[in-house]
Scaffold this motif. Structure first.
Motif, PDB file in Angstrom:
ATOM      1  N   GLY A   1       0.780  -1.233   0.000  1.00  0.00           N
ATOM      2  CA  GLY A   1       0.000   0.000   0.000  1.00  0.00           C
ATOM      3  C   GLY A   1       0.808   1.278   0.000  1.00  0.00           C
ATOM      4  O   GLY A   1       0.230   2.379   0.046  1.00  0.00           O
ATOM      5  N   PHE A   2       2.129   1.188  -0.077  1.00  0.00           N
ATOM      6  CA  PHE A   2       2.960   2.386  -0.151  1.00  0.00           C
ATOM      7  C   PHE A   2       2.991   2.914  -1.581  1.00  0.00           C
ATOM      8  O   PHE A   2       3.022   2.136  -2.540  1.00  0.00           O
ATOM      9  CB  PHE A   2       4.398   2.088   0.288  1.00  0.00           C
ATOM     10  CG  PHE A   2       4.558   1.829   1.759  1.00  0.00           C
ATOM     11  CD1 PHE A   2       4.837   2.874   2.629  1.00  0.00           C
ATOM     12  CD2 PHE A   2       4.428   0.545   2.273  1.00  0.00           C
ATOM     13  CE1 PHE A   2       4.973   2.640   3.981  1.00  0.00           C
ATOM     14  CE2 PHE A   2       4.575   0.306   3.623  1.00  0.00           C
ATOM     15  CZ  PHE A   2       4.841   1.356   4.485  1.00  0.00           C
ATOM     16  N   GLY A   3       2.989   4.228  -1.712  1.00  0.00           N
ATOM     17  CA  GLY A   3       3.231   4.840  -2.998  1.00  0.00           C
ATOM     18  C   GLY A   3       4.696   5.223  -3.083  1.00  0.00           C
ATOM     19  O   GLY A   3       5.178   6.007  -2.258  1.00  0.00           O
ATOM     20  N   VAL A   4       5.411   4.646  -4.027  1.00  0.00           N
ATOM     21  CA  VAL A   4       6.841   4.927  -4.187  1.00  0.00           C
ATOM     22  C   VAL A   4       7.100   5.321  -5.632  1.00  0.00           C
ATOM     23  O   VAL A   4       6.840   4.553  -6.559  1.00  0.00           O
ATOM     24  CB  VAL A   4       7.713   3.710  -3.813  1.00  0.00           C
ATOM     25  CG1 VAL A   4       9.196   4.054  -3.981  1.00  0.00           C
ATOM     26  CG2 VAL A   4       7.436   3.242  -2.393  1.00  0.00           C
ATOM     27  N   GLU A   5       7.586   6.532  -5.831  1.00  0.00           N
ATOM     28  CA  GLU A   5       7.914   7.022  -7.163  1.00  0.00           C
ATOM     29  C   GLU A   5       9.388   6.756  -7.452  1.00  0.00           C
ATOM     30  O   GLU A   5      10.249   6.971  -6.590  1.00  0.00           O
ATOM     31  CB  GLU A   5       7.635   8.516  -7.255  1.00  0.00           C
ATOM     32  CG  GLU A   5       7.909   9.099  -8.632  1.00  0.00           C
ATOM     33  CD  GLU A   5       7.659  10.597  -8.689  1.00  0.00           C
ATOM     34  OE1 GLU A   5       7.717  11.157  -9.794  1.00  0.00           O
ATOM     35  OE2 GLU A   5       7.412  11.207  -7.619  1.00  0.00           O
ATOM     36  N   ALA A   6       9.658   6.272  -8.637  1.00  0.00           N
ATOM     37  CA  ALA A   6      11.033   5.999  -9.054  1.00  0.00           C
ATOM     38  C   ALA A   6      11.354   6.786 -10.315  1.00  0.00           C
ATOM     39  O   ALA A   6      10.594   6.734 -11.293  1.00  0.00           O
ATOM     40  CB  ALA A   6      11.230   4.507  -9.307  1.00  0.00           C
ATOM     41  N   ILE A   7      12.455   7.536 -10.312  1.00  0.00           N
ATOM     42  CA  ILE A   7      12.904   8.284 -11.487  1.00  0.00           C
ATOM     43  C   ILE A   7      14.386   7.985 -11.721  1.00  0.00           C
ATOM     44  O   ILE A   7      15.203   8.099 -10.793  1.00  0.00           O
ATOM     45  CB  ILE A   7      12.688   9.800 -11.310  1.00  0.00           C
ATOM     46  CG1 ILE A   7      11.189  10.109 -11.219  1.00  0.00           C
ATOM     47  CG2 ILE A   7      13.320  10.582 -12.471  1.00  0.00           C
ATOM     48  CD1 ILE A   7      10.868  11.578 -11.116  1.00  0.00           C
TER      49      ILE A   7
END
Length: 338
Positions: free
Chosen positions: A47-53
């Motif tokens: 349920g975590f939102g993790v953005e990867a760039i």
């Protein structure tokens, strides 16, 4: 060895919405960048939102809406807390879980946290409805080793400290209704249940349980419950970070207990009670044995008794039991105690 997910979550939380290098995480954990990616995929599934760039790294964009053990641990460690806790996704009662751990010889203090309980109990043996996963249920276990007479005020002391936390840290209104309910806008927000095992001259074990509505949807409750109970989210018209609230409440209760045991609470107790007393100046009904007493609430005395001013000018004190405002008793509704 530190838990991998806790280390990652601490780094993401410390970054405060900025990006954290995948190389930095890999080096700190002693694993490959692929290993870091795999752990972050697991967090997304939770349920975590993790953005990867690419070339920037990862950042935390969303926390799960339910209690996550590793996230609570990350918040506690960032705050410097060393309080031990046990997490249960679902349990019958956190107070019962704490009792079992005490009986097995577990070192105190410790806490038991749950996001759902099926057999929660309140004062006077009542059964409480407490299945909503928007709530937080927590029990704290201690071995005070103090005479029972010195433990009379601890429930009231813990109650005003929780009120202070809600008012000052969360910027939401909360008051305490003697002896163990926390209200907001006249509706019940939190229930408290303290249970002790007492020998002849000492309090051997103490379990302090709380059930607090955090992000519960009050519109989904039965009408008779919604009329007398509320949640933090409803009061503030916003969703709270329930894992942060859980970690902060663990610290609030832990510090409050330490102050109580050391005796460093007396001077502040009455000032806080006056500030957060939900009954002050109201006509209330209580009982002393078979006798019903009606009077104006005038705070508490040095033993935690509720002081009532009667119509004839006399004062009476109620040591234990329940009181109601006017003729409506609010003590049998949500949220649950333990």
């Amino acid at each position: 060895m530190p838990d991998t997910d806790v280390v990652i979550l601490k780094a993401l939380l410390q970054a405060n919405s900025n990006f954290v290098s995948g190389n930095l995480l890999a080096n700190e954990l002693g694993i490959s960048r692929v290993g870091v990616w795999a752990r972050l995929e697991k967090l997304r599934e939770e349920g975590f939102g993790v953005e990867a760039i690419r070339h920037r790294g990862y950042r935390l964009t969303e926390e799960p809406p339910t209690i996550n053990e590793n996230l609570v641990r990350a918040y506690l460690e960032l705050g410097g807390s060393k309080v031990d806790f046990i997490f249960r996704g679902e349990t019958g009662s956190t107070n019962t879980e704490a009792e079992k751990e005490l009986a097995s010889g577990r070192q105190t203090p410790f806490a038991v946290l749950a996001q759902k309980q099926t057999k929660g109990r309140g004062r006077m043996g009542r059964e409480w409805r407490s299945q909503d996963t928007g709530n937080l249920y927590a029990s704290f276990a201690f071995r005070p080793q103090l005479p029972p007479a010195q433990m009379q005020m601890i429930t009231l002391w813990m109650g005003v400290q929780i009120c202070r936390y809600i008012n000052e840290r969360l910027s939401l209104p909360a008051q305490i209704k003697w002896p163990n309910d926390i209200l907001s806008g006249g509706k019940k927000l939190c229930g408290i249940l303290a249970e002790a095992r007492v020998d002849a001259d000492r309090t051997r074990d103490l379990i302090f349980g709380i059930g607090i509505n955090v992000n519960s949807d009050c519109s989904a409750w039965p009408a008779e419950v919604a009329a007398v109970a509320t949640s933090l989210a409803s009061v503030g018209n916003r969703q709270l970070k329930i894992n942060l609230v859980a970690a902060e409440l663990v610290e609030v209760v832990s510090r409050a207990y330490d102050r109580y045991i050391s005796g460093d609470y007396v001077s502040e107790m009455f000032e806080l009670w006056s500030r957060y007393d939900a009954l002050s100046g109201l006509i209330v009904r209580g009982s002393k044995g078979p006798e019903e007493i009606v009077g104006t609430a005038k705070g508490i005395d040095e033993h935690g008794n509720l002081v009532l001013l009667l119509e004839n000018g006399q004062t009476r004190k109620i040591h234990a039991g329940e009181v109601s405002i006017g003729t409506k008793n609010m003590s049998s509704f949500l949220p649950a105690a333990k």
